[in-house]
Design an enzyme around this catalytic site. Structure first.
Site, PDB file in Angstrom:
ATOM      1  N   CYS A   1      32.030  43.159  49.682  1.00 38.18           N
ATOM      2  CA  CYS A   1      33.115  43.072  48.694  1.00 38.18           C
ATOM      3  C   CYS A   1      32.781  41.999  47.651  1.00 38.18           C
ATOM      4  O   CYS A   1      32.592  40.829  47.988  1.00 38.18           O
ATOM      5  CB  CYS A   1      34.430  42.738  49.387  1.00 38.18           C
TER       6      CYS A   1
ATOM      7  N   HIS B   1      36.473  45.564  53.069  1.00 35.08           N
ATOM      8  CA  HIS B   1      35.199  46.282  53.207  1.00 35.08           C
ATOM      9  C   HIS B   1      34.016  45.332  53.104  1.00 35.08           C
ATOM     10  O   HIS B   1      34.118  44.243  52.515  1.00 35.08           O
ATOM     11  CB  HIS B   1      35.085  47.380  52.147  1.00 35.08           C
TER      12      HIS B   1
ATOM     13  N   ASP C   1      37.088  48.728  44.712  1.00 34.49           N
ATOM     14  CA  ASP C   1      35.658  49.052  44.740  1.00 34.49           C
ATOM     15  C   ASP C   1      35.422  50.567  44.786  1.00 34.49           C
ATOM     16  O   ASP C   1      36.039  51.268  45.585  1.00 34.49           O
ATOM     17  CB  ASP C   1      35.038  48.376  45.974  1.00 34.49           C
TER      18      ASP C   1
ATOM     19  N   CYS D   1      40.728  47.847  48.419  1.00 33.09           N
ATOM     20  CA  CYS D   1      40.023  47.254  47.283  1.00 33.09           C
ATOM     21  C   CYS D   1      39.725  48.335  46.236  1.00 33.09           C
ATOM     22  O   CYS D   1      39.546  49.502  46.561  1.00 33.09           O
ATOM     23  CB  CYS D   1      38.717  46.623  47.757  1.00 33.09           C
TER      24      CYS D   1
ATOM     25  N   ARG E   1      33.184  52.219  45.963  1.00 32.46           N
ATOM     26  CA  ARG E   1      32.572  52.736  47.194  1.00 32.46           C
ATOM     27  C   ARG E   1      33.571  52.945  48.310  1.00 32.46           C
ATOM     28  O   ARG E   1      33.181  53.284  49.428  1.00 32.46           O
ATOM     29  CB  ARG E   1      31.481  51.753  47.655  1.00 32.46           C
TER      30      ARG E   1
HETATM   31 ZN   LIG Z   1      36.047  44.779  47.363  1.00 31.70          ZN
END
Ligand SMILES: [Zn+2]
Length: 290
Positions: free
Chosen positions: A181, A178, A124, A122, A126
């Site tokens: 999400c 994750h 993201d 992803c 993080r």
């Molecule tokens: Zn995500």
């Protein structure tokens, strides 16, 4: 058929887990959250996700004449707190330190790459794959998008997968979902999101196929279950590609599904081993030759 086993390699994530140095993060996800009145409210709501209106009212979008804009602009230009400014400075330090600790690394990378891992994750912020694995530049070939969705006909992810498997000859393909999400949270809700709606369509299809299960779970568990189901769906897409099936058969390419916990920094590997009948059917249906 023995070479076609889509088996996991338990030691892979175990080693990665030992190297994890991540820390909990409370930043909001990048996707606007679904409305609160949906049947399953994802637990990301507890992490203060921002709304679409909030995201459009950030400093760079405000009226230049407003005092709020001036204050925000000043804040974003403060070199002591601006992450890009900090990052540029830290890059100099990191490059020098890495060159001291690994004097052969950069000269070697300058001549080419031989990553062992293809990472499909992803976008993201993080979920930085190389950091969470404790590896170095050159170790991980990467494709990331919102909610790590692998559309079967997507040219971008398809090109990355084919190049990594056929030309770079990676040893592992990893699909990583994750916790928390935002894309999964959005797919668990029913709010219109514009361009994200067609992007998230495969996630909604997974939701539809597993609706009874998801509705039987508490909201946070349902969201995590959809993360897992999305990873498994991604693995299906990966292993429906003939180039991947060929690499599995011919040189033992391994395919893995993992979930990254953004609250602890720890990776968990899923059991993704298919039955022999499923493997046989996949080979018959999808394997092609030049
Ligand atoms: Zn995500």
């Amino acid at each position: 058929m023995n070479a076609a086993r889509l088996a996991v390699r338990p030691g892979f994530v175990a080693r990665a887990t030992q190297l994890v140095q991540g820390a909990p993060d409370r930043r909001p996800s990048i996707i606007p959250s679904p409305s609160q009145n949906t049947s399953a409210v994802p637990f990301t709501h507890r992490l203060s996700p921002f709304s679409t209106s909030a995201s459009l009212s950030c400093a760079n979008h405000k009226n230049p004449g407003s005092s709020a804009s001036a204050t925000s602009q000043t804040d974003s230009d403060d070199s002591s707190t601006d992450k890009f400014t900090i990052g540029l400075r830290k890059n100099q330090e990191w490059a020098a330190q890495t060159a001291r600790e690994h004097p052969d690394l950069f000269p070697t990378l300058a001549t080419g790459q031989q990553p062992q891992i293809l990472w499909l994750g992803c976008s993201d912020s993080r979920c930085p794959e190389t950091s969470m694995l404790g590896l170095q530049p050159g170790d991980v070939f990467v494709h990331r998008n919102i909610a790590n969705i692998l559309h079967p006909g997507d040219l971008s992810s398809g090109a990355v997968i084919e190049y990594a498997v056929q030309h770079l000859r990676v040893k592992h393909v990893v699909v990583c979902g994750h916790t928390s999400c935002g894309g999964v949270a959005a797919a668990m809700g029913n709010k219109q999101l514009g361009i994200l709606d067609p992007w998230l369509l495969p996630l909604r299809q997974v939701r539809e196929r597993n609706l009874a299960l998801l509705q039987s779970l508490p909201a946070d568990e349902a969201a995590l279950k959809l993360v897992e189901l999305n990873v498994r769906e991604g693995l299906n897409v990966v292993t429906q590609k003939s180039v991947v099936l060929n690499a599995i058969q011919e040189r033992g390419l391994k395919v893995h599904g993992v979930i990254y916990d953004v609250g602890s920094g720890v990776l968990r590997e899923l059991d993704t081993q298919d039955s022999q009948d499923a493997i046989r059917a996949r080979l018959v249906a999808f394997k092609t030759d030049a």
